[in-house]
Design an enzyme around this catalytic site. Structure first.
Site, PDB file in Angstrom:
ATOM      1  N   HIS A 268      38.819  41.621  31.517  1.00 34.54           N
ATOM      2  CA  HIS A 268      37.798  42.836  31.251  1.00 34.54           C
ATOM      3  C   HIS A 268      37.305  42.910  29.919  1.00 34.54           C
ATOM      4  O   HIS A 268      37.278  44.035  29.257  1.00 34.54           O
ATOM      5  CB  HIS A 268      37.628  43.611  31.986  1.00 34.54           C
ATOM      6  CG  HIS A 268      37.656  43.959  33.195  1.00 34.54           C
ATOM      7  ND1 HIS A 268      37.141  42.294  33.843  1.00 34.54           N
ATOM      8  CD2 HIS A 268      38.814  44.673  34.102  1.00 34.54           C
ATOM      9  CE1 HIS A 268      37.203  43.021  35.629  1.00 34.54           C
ATOM     10  NE2 HIS A 268      38.256  44.191  35.613  1.00 34.54           N
ATOM     11  N   ASP A 319      38.291  39.030  40.312  1.00 35.84           N
ATOM     12  CA  ASP A 319      38.700  40.298  40.707  1.00 35.84           C
ATOM     13  C   ASP A 319      38.467  41.506  41.918  1.00 35.84           C
ATOM     14  O   ASP A 319      39.482  41.006  42.861  1.00 35.84           O
ATOM     15  CB  ASP A 319      38.060  41.361  39.751  1.00 35.84           C
ATOM     16  CG  ASP A 319      38.565  42.591  39.784  1.00 35.84           C
ATOM     17  OD1 ASP A 319      39.892  42.991  39.534  1.00 35.84           O
ATOM     18  OD2 ASP A 319      37.384  42.708  38.323  1.00 35.84           O
TER      19      ASP A 319
HETATM   20 ZN   LIG Z   1      41.232  44.340  37.588  1.00 31.89          ZN
END
Ligand SMILES: [Zn+2]
Length: 453
Positions: A268, A319
Site C-alpha cells: 500500500h 490483500d
Molecule cells: Zn494487508
C-alpha cells in the site's frame, strides 16, 4: 514433465512451438521451434505466472459482508472493526480450509505463488496456542493442499498505534513481542520443511503503527536474509498520525531508519509525496500494490508515473481477497491512474504495450518480493507457469503482440487453462486438481463459522 506450447513468452519475446522440460520444480530445458511428442502436456499460450505479493487469506470469508452503508460515513476503520469481530470467531479448524480455497482461487486466475502476510497468532483472548505456530502451520497445510508456492510472512504486531499504546480487543490475537516473534519465525522455518521445497519464510513488521522503529531494527538484525514486508501508507489518517508522532511521513521515516533494499516489499504505497515516490523507487524495494482492495477500502491511488519513471519495481497483491481476479487487478491498476489523470495508457514509460508493461512488470517485481526465482521462463527458474487460451472469443481477434493487452483489458480469468506452481500442475483445463475437496471443506468451515452470526 514436458510442456508443449504453441506459443510461449520467453527470451524477451513470443516464440512458436516451444517445448519445456521441468524437473524438480524447475525449468531445465527450453526448445524453440520444436515439435510435440507423445506424453507432452499441450497448451495454447504459455507465460510466466505471477506471484501474489500480499494476502490475508482469512479475509476471503468476509467478502461481501461489509458493502452495506450504515449510518454515518463508512470508512476503512469501520471495515476494520468488522474484520476484528469476524476473526474473533475463527478457530484453527477454519483457517486451513479458508486459506486452501483462497489459494486455489488464486491459482485458477493465474497466480503461482502467494505472500501470506500472517498476523493471527493467538487465541481470541490473546493467550498463545500450545504450539505458538499453530495458525502459521494451518496456512502451510493449506498451501500444501492447494499446491501453491508459499512465502509465509509471520507478522510482528506489538502496538495499537504509533504512540506505542497496547493492543486491545480484537487485536489481542495478533500480539507478539520480539521474543515471541523470534520463536515463531524459527518454528515456521522448521514447519516449512514439511511443505514444498519452494516454501519460503520471511518476516513482516506489521506497519509503523504496529511495530516500533527499534523493534524493526532488532528483527532485521536477527533475520539477515529473506523477504521483509510491511504495510506502509494505506490511509491518510495513518500518514498524519505517523507524521505527528515520528516527525516524518511513513515512507520518509522508513527510508531514513531502516536499510530498505531489494529484500523489502512495501504494501500500500498509496500516499506518497513526489520525493518519497522517487526515493522509494531508487531503494530497489518492491511496491506491493493491491488495486482491488485499495479501491474497495477507499484508500487512494498509487503515484504510478513518477514511480515507474524512477525505475521502481512493483508487484500485485489481492490483500483482502474481496475479489480474486488477476485480470481485474491489472485493469484496476491502470484504470485508477487513467481516472485520476484523465489520460490513457498511463503506466507505460515512453511508448509500448500497456498490458505487456503491467504483466511483465508485475511478474518480475512479484517474484522479487516473494524471494522466488520466477517471473520469467528461462532455464534454472522455478516452473511458475500459466497457460491461456488465445482462441477465447475475448482474445481471438488479437495479434500476438496484443495478447498481453487483451489479457489485461478484454479477457476474463476464465482464459486461464493451466497453472503450474514450481512445476506442480494444479490447474488443468480450468479446474484445480483438488477443487472438489477444497471447496467441500471450505463450505463446511463457512457453515460452521456463520451458523450463529
Ligand atoms: Zn494487508
Amino acid at each position: 514433465m514436458k510442456i508443449f506450447a504453441q506459443r510461449a513468452y520467453c527470451k524477451e519475446g513470443w516464440n512458436q512451438n516451444v517445448r519445456i522440460t521441468i524437473e524438480a520444480g524447475k525449468i531445465v530445458q527450453i526448445a524453440l521451434n520444436s515439435s510435440a511428442k507423445d506424453g507432452d502436456i499441450r497448451v495454447d499460450t504459455l507465460m510466466p505466472a505471477l506471484a501474489n505479493v500480499h494476502s490475508h487469506s482469512f479475509q476471503r470469508a468476509m467478502a461481501g459482508m461489509t458493502e452495506y452503508r450504515a449510518k454515518g460515513r463508512e470508512s476503512f476503520w469501520t471495515w476494520r472493526d468488522l474484520m476484528y469481530r469476524f476473526l474473533h470467531r475463527l478457530t484453527p479448524d477454519h483457517i486451513a480450509p479458508i486459506a486452501a480455497q483462497t489459494f486455489m482461487e488464486m491459482q485458477k486466475v493465474g497466480y503461482a505463488s502467494v505472500g501470506e502476510f500472517h498476523y493471527i497468532h493467538n487465541q481470541p483472548d490473546g493467550a498463545r496456542y500450545a504450539n505458538p505456530a499453530e495458525l502459521s502451520e494451518q496456512i502451510m497445510a493449506a498451501a500444501k493442499t492447494a499446491g501453491i508456492g508459499l512465502t509465509h510472512l509471520p507478522v510482528l504486531y506489538s502496538y495499537g498505534g504509533v504512540d506505542g499504546r497496547a493492543l486491545t480487543g480484537g487485536q489481542l490475537r495478533f500480539a507478539n513481542d520480539l521474543g515471541a516473534f523470534s520463536d515463531l519465525v524459527s518454528r515456521c522455518k522448521t514447519a516449512a520443511k514439511d511443505v514444498h521445497d519452494d516454501t519460503i519464510v520471511g518476516i513482516a513488521p506489521h506497519s509503523l503503527r504496529g511495530s516500533s522503529t527499534a523493534d524493526i531494527a532488532e528483527i532485521l538484525s536477527m533475520h539477515k536474509d529473506g523477504p521483509v514486508h510491511i504495510h506502509i501508507a494505506e490511509q491518510v489518517k495513518e500518514v498524519e498520525d505517523i507524521k505527528a508522532a515520528l516527525g516524518a511521513r511513513p515512507v520518509e521515516h522508513l527510508l531514513d531508519h531502516a536499510p530498505v533494499d531489494a529484500r523489502w516489499c512495501m504494501i500500500h504505497a498509496t500516499h506518497l509525496t513526489e520525493a518519497e515516490t522517487t526515493a522509494f523507487a531508487k531503494s530497489g524495494a518492491v511496491a506491493g500494490l493491491c488495486p482491488i482492495t485499495e479501491a474497495n477500502l477507499g484508500d487512494g491511488i498509487f503515484n504510478g508515473p513518477t514511480f515507474l519513471q524512477a525505475g521502481g519495481a512493483f508487484g500485485l497483491g489481492s490483500d483482502s481477497n474481496v475479489n480474486i481476479s488477476l485480470t481485474e487487478e491489472l485493469r484496476m491498476l491502470e484504470y485508477s491512474q487513467r481516472l485520476r489523470d484523465r489520460e490513457r495508457n498511463v503506466l507505460v514509460e515512453g511508448e509500448g504495450s500497456t498490458g505487456k508493461t503491467l504483466y511483465l512488470g508485475a511478474a518480475k517485481g512479484g517474484a522479487q518480493a516473494l524471494g522466488r526465482t520466477a517471473g520469467r521462463i528461462e532455464t534454472g527458474a522455478l516452473a511458475d507457469l500459466v497457460a491461456i487460451n488465445s482462441q477465447d472469443p475475448t482474445l481471438c481477434a488479437l495479434r500476438e503482440d496484443q495478447l498481453f493487452d487483451g489479457l489485461v483489458f478484454a479477457a476474463k480469468d476464465t482464459v486461464v487453462t493451466d497453472l503450474w506452481s514450481a512445476g506442480r500442475h494444479q490447474v488443468q483445463a480450468g479446474r484445480h486438481t483438488a477443487e472438489e475437496k477444497i471447496t467441500t471443506a471450505y463450505r463446511a468451515a463457512i457453515s460452521d463459522l456463520t451458523s450463529d452470526i
